[in-house]
Motif scaffolding. Structure first.
Motif, PDB file in Angstrom:
ATOM      1  N   LYS A  77      14.356   6.290  -8.281  1.00  0.00           N
ATOM      2  CA  LYS A  77      13.133   5.913  -7.563  1.00  0.00           C
ATOM      3  C   LYS A  77      13.342   5.944  -6.058  1.00  0.00           C
ATOM      4  O   LYS A  77      14.414   5.590  -5.558  1.00  0.00           O
ATOM      5  N   LYS A  78      12.325   6.359  -5.356  1.00  0.00           N
ATOM      6  CA  LYS A  78      12.399   6.442  -3.894  1.00  0.00           C
ATOM      7  C   LYS A  78      12.648   5.071  -3.282  1.00  0.00           C
ATOM      8  O   LYS A  78      13.384   4.935  -2.300  1.00  0.00           O
ATOM      9  N   ASN A  79      12.020   4.033  -3.841  1.00  0.00           N
ATOM     10  CA  ASN A  79      12.101   2.685  -3.280  1.00  0.00           C
ATOM     11  C   ASN A  79      12.993   1.767  -4.117  1.00  0.00           C
ATOM     12  O   ASN A  79      12.740   0.560  -4.210  1.00  0.00           O
ATOM     13  N   ALA A  80      14.040   2.330  -4.704  1.00  0.00           N
ATOM     14  CA  ALA A  80      14.938   1.529  -5.542  1.00  0.00           C
ATOM     15  C   ALA A  80      15.647   0.447  -4.735  1.00  0.00           C
ATOM     16  O   ALA A  80      16.136  -0.529  -5.306  1.00  0.00           O
ATOM     17  N   ARG A  81      15.697   0.592  -3.415  1.00  0.00           N
ATOM     18  CA  ARG A  81      16.365  -0.407  -2.581  1.00  0.00           C
ATOM     19  C   ARG A  81      15.574  -1.715  -2.496  1.00  0.00           C
ATOM     20  O   ARG A  81      16.127  -2.765  -2.131  1.00  0.00           O
TER      21      ARG A  81
ATOM     22  N   ASP B 172       7.008   7.189  -9.777  1.00  0.00           N
ATOM     23  CA  ASP B 172       8.169   6.304  -9.812  1.00  0.00           C
ATOM     24  C   ASP B 172       8.157   5.335 -10.987  1.00  0.00           C
ATOM     25  O   ASP B 172       9.218   4.856 -11.411  1.00  0.00           O
ATOM     26  N   ASP B 173       6.973   5.034 -11.498  1.00  0.00           N
ATOM     27  CA  ASP B 173       6.906   4.092 -12.621  1.00  0.00           C
ATOM     28  C   ASP B 173       7.467   4.692 -13.902  1.00  0.00           C
ATOM     29  O   ASP B 173       7.719   3.967 -14.873  1.00  0.00           O
ATOM     30  N   ARG B 174       7.713   6.009 -13.915  1.00  0.00           N
ATOM     31  CA  ARG B 174       8.234   6.682 -15.112  1.00  0.00           C
ATOM     32  C   ARG B 174       9.680   7.163 -14.933  1.00  0.00           C
ATOM     33  O   ARG B 174      10.198   7.879 -15.781  1.00  0.00           O
ATOM     34  N   LEU B 175      10.304   6.803 -13.825  1.00  0.00           N
ATOM     35  CA  LEU B 175      11.669   7.238 -13.542  1.00  0.00           C
ATOM     36  C   LEU B 175      12.669   6.121 -13.788  1.00  0.00           C
ATOM     37  O   LEU B 175      12.308   4.943 -13.783  1.00  0.00           O
ATOM     38  N   ASN B 176      13.916   6.511 -13.979  1.00  0.00           N
ATOM     39  CA  ASN B 176      14.983   5.519 -14.030  1.00  0.00           C
ATOM     40  C   ASN B 176      15.126   4.859 -12.659  1.00  0.00           C
ATOM     41  O   ASN B 176      14.769   5.447 -11.632  1.00  0.00           O
ATOM     42  N   GLU B 177      15.695   3.655 -12.636  1.00  0.00           N
ATOM     43  CA  GLU B 177      15.766   2.876 -11.399  1.00  0.00           C
ATOM     44  C   GLU B 177      16.507   3.627 -10.301  1.00  0.00           C
ATOM     45  O   GLU B 177      16.093   3.620  -9.142  1.00  0.00           O
ATOM     46  N   PHE B 178      17.597   4.298 -10.651  1.00  0.00           N
ATOM     47  CA  PHE B 178      18.406   4.967  -9.621  1.00  0.00           C
ATOM     48  C   PHE B 178      17.695   6.162  -9.002  1.00  0.00           C
ATOM     49  O   PHE B 178      18.072   6.632  -7.933  1.00  0.00           O
TER      50      PHE B 178
ATOM     51  N   GLU C  49       0.836  -1.201   0.000  1.00  0.00           N
ATOM     52  CA  GLU C  49       0.000   0.000   0.000  1.00  0.00           C
ATOM     53  C   GLU C  49       0.874   1.255   0.000  1.00  0.00           C
ATOM     54  O   GLU C  49       0.610   2.223  -0.732  1.00  0.00           O
ATOM     55  N   GLU C  50       1.924   1.260   0.816  1.00  0.00           N
ATOM     56  CA  GLU C  50       2.854   2.395   0.833  1.00  0.00           C
ATOM     57  C   GLU C  50       3.592   2.510  -0.501  1.00  0.00           C
ATOM     58  O   GLU C  50       3.824   3.631  -0.987  1.00  0.00           O
ATOM     59  N   LEU C  51       3.948   1.374  -1.080  1.00  0.00           N
ATOM     60  CA  LEU C  51       4.628   1.378  -2.369  1.00  0.00           C
ATOM     61  C   LEU C  51       3.744   1.979  -3.456  1.00  0.00           C
ATOM     62  O   LEU C  51       4.193   2.778  -4.280  1.00  0.00           O
TER      63      LEU C  51
ATOM     64  N   VAL D  64      15.233  -6.397   0.381  1.00  0.00           N
ATOM     65  CA  VAL D  64      16.027  -5.203   0.099  1.00  0.00           C
ATOM     66  C   VAL D  64      17.219  -5.590  -0.765  1.00  0.00           C
ATOM     67  O   VAL D  64      17.807  -6.664  -0.592  1.00  0.00           O
ATOM     68  N   ASN D  65      17.549  -4.701  -1.696  1.00  0.00           N
ATOM     69  CA  ASN D  65      18.713  -4.903  -2.562  1.00  0.00           C
ATOM     70  C   ASN D  65      19.965  -5.150  -1.724  1.00  0.00           C
ATOM     71  O   ASN D  65      20.214  -4.455  -0.738  1.00  0.00           O
TER      72      ASN D  65
END
Length: 392
Positions: free
Chosen positions: A97-101, A89-95, A78-80, A141-142
């Protein structure tokens, strides 16, 4: 830990800090949450939730500074979804994104159905999230992010002039070390060594290599004119002569500039072990300013015994982290004892790490039987488990 680790380390300063980091993985027991059973969920048991644990120990004392599970048990889908809508975030590069981890860095957003290709990808992604939500709460987590946080916390805890780090050739560990200790590496105050072990050797082969290494060193020492038969001294003399002609880097010229570059030229450690045989040693940082005899002294210390000692305790003493069992049919592995909530694996690891550091003495080459905390110099006694349970 606050009383006997954090406070003593605030008042202690190390000239050199040798760290050994390793990463192990286990598969979570993929038990579905309550109410998620039934025939319509058939087949989801095949979902393997691989989870990483990062361990860092001090090389000489074997003191385990941290053991962290690469998992965030507080994050929800839900937070995601809310972050994805708010930050696009769905339109940003991976690096960016707020939740890239996280293993799911954004929540899929439904595109127009007319765009068949994007809609097919959306259906695939949303089904993966729905399947994952049937299991334990939280998200993986990454590994690189976990390692960065892991090293940053150790750096805040320990005061040292110089840092030496030993690991295998794991990219997530190397990247984290280069980022957290970037300033120290530029000042040549931090160096990273690789300990490369062939895990496929048999015990018999390793023992034979151990005997061959001793014989080779003694013969080399005799032919070189050294009177001592001490294997460690002979290994130091051998490495000192080797590093007068061998380097772990190569010189690269670009125009008028010349700089050193990692050359990927490992050497064979002259001291083999009974359980691993020969292993290779490499250094990914620049040692050009250090004398051969000093490089030899450092290379002699490169091994992964510190983390192996703690990981073996994890495997033996924590049933939820034991190695998998073979199934009765012999078709695969069973993770029946694995836990299904990494939160409790982290609790168990912290308890075991405390017991390992303060209550479990071991005998070393100097003949003394001390705990890792005593060897590190932050306590003077062997603690009993009751001292921890009934701490006031």
């Amino acid at each position: 830990m606050d009383r006997y680790e954090t406070k003593p380390l605030k008042n202690k300063h190390f000239k050199e800090m040798w760290l050994n980091t390793d990463k192990m993985h286990y598969l979570l027991n993929n038990v579905r949450k309550k109410g998620q059973g039934g025939s319509k969920f058939r087949g989801l048991e095949d979902l393997n939730l691989q989870t990483y644990i990062v361990v860092t120990s001090e090389v000489f004392s074997r003191y385990a500074f941290r053991s962290d599970v690469a998992y965030d048990w507080d994050t929800t889908f839900e937070e995601l979804a809310l972050d994805t809508i708010q930050y696009k975030d769905d339109r940003l590069n991976e690096f960016a994104k707020k939740n890239a981890r996280l293993d799911f860095s954004h929540y899929p957003q439904e595109p127009p159905k007319e765009n068949e290709e994007e809609y097919a990808q959306y259906t695939h992604d949303i089904n993966k999230i729905r399947h994952r939500s049937q299991y334990v709460d939280g998200l993986h987590v990454n590994a690189t992010y976990t390692n960065i946080a892991h090293y940053w916390l150790i750096k805040q805890l320990v005061k040292a002039n110089e840092w030496r780090m030993i690991s295998d050739n794991d990219s997530s560990i190397k990247t984290a070390f280069y980022r957290v200790f970037a300033k120290e590496i530029k000042r040549y105050d931090a160096h990273h060594f690789l300990s490369l072990v062939d895990r496929e050797k048999s015990r018999k082969q390793s023992l034979q290599e151990f005997e061959d290494a001793k014989q080779d060193l003694l013969e080399w020492g005799f032919q070189s004119g050294y009177e001592t038969k001490n294997l460690r001294k002979l290994a130091k003399y051998y490495l000192t002569e080797l590093f007068r002609r061998h380097t772990f880097h190569e010189q690269v010229s670009e125009g008028k500039k010349t700089f050193n570059k990692y050359a990927n030229q490992p050497i064979e450690h002259p001291l083999a072990s009974k359980d691993k045989g020969f292993h290779l040693v490499d250094c990914t940082t620049d040692l050009s300013s250090i004398e051969p005899k000093d490089i030899a002294e450092m290379v002699l210390e490169v091994n992964d015994n510190a983390t192996n000692a703690f990981i073996q305790q994890m495997r033996r003493r924590l049933s939820i982290l034991e190695r998998p069992l073979m199934t009765a049919r012999g078709e695969g592995k069973s993770y029946i004892y694995a836990n299904f909530n990494p939160k409790y694996a982290q609790y168990a690891l912290t308890i075991l790490r405390t017991y390992f550091n303060f209550c479990l003495p071991y005998k070393s080459m100097d003949g003394k039987k001390l705990t890792p905390a005593q060897r590190l110099g932050i306590t003077e006694k062997v603690f009993d488990i009751k001292d921890i349970i009934y701490l006031r």
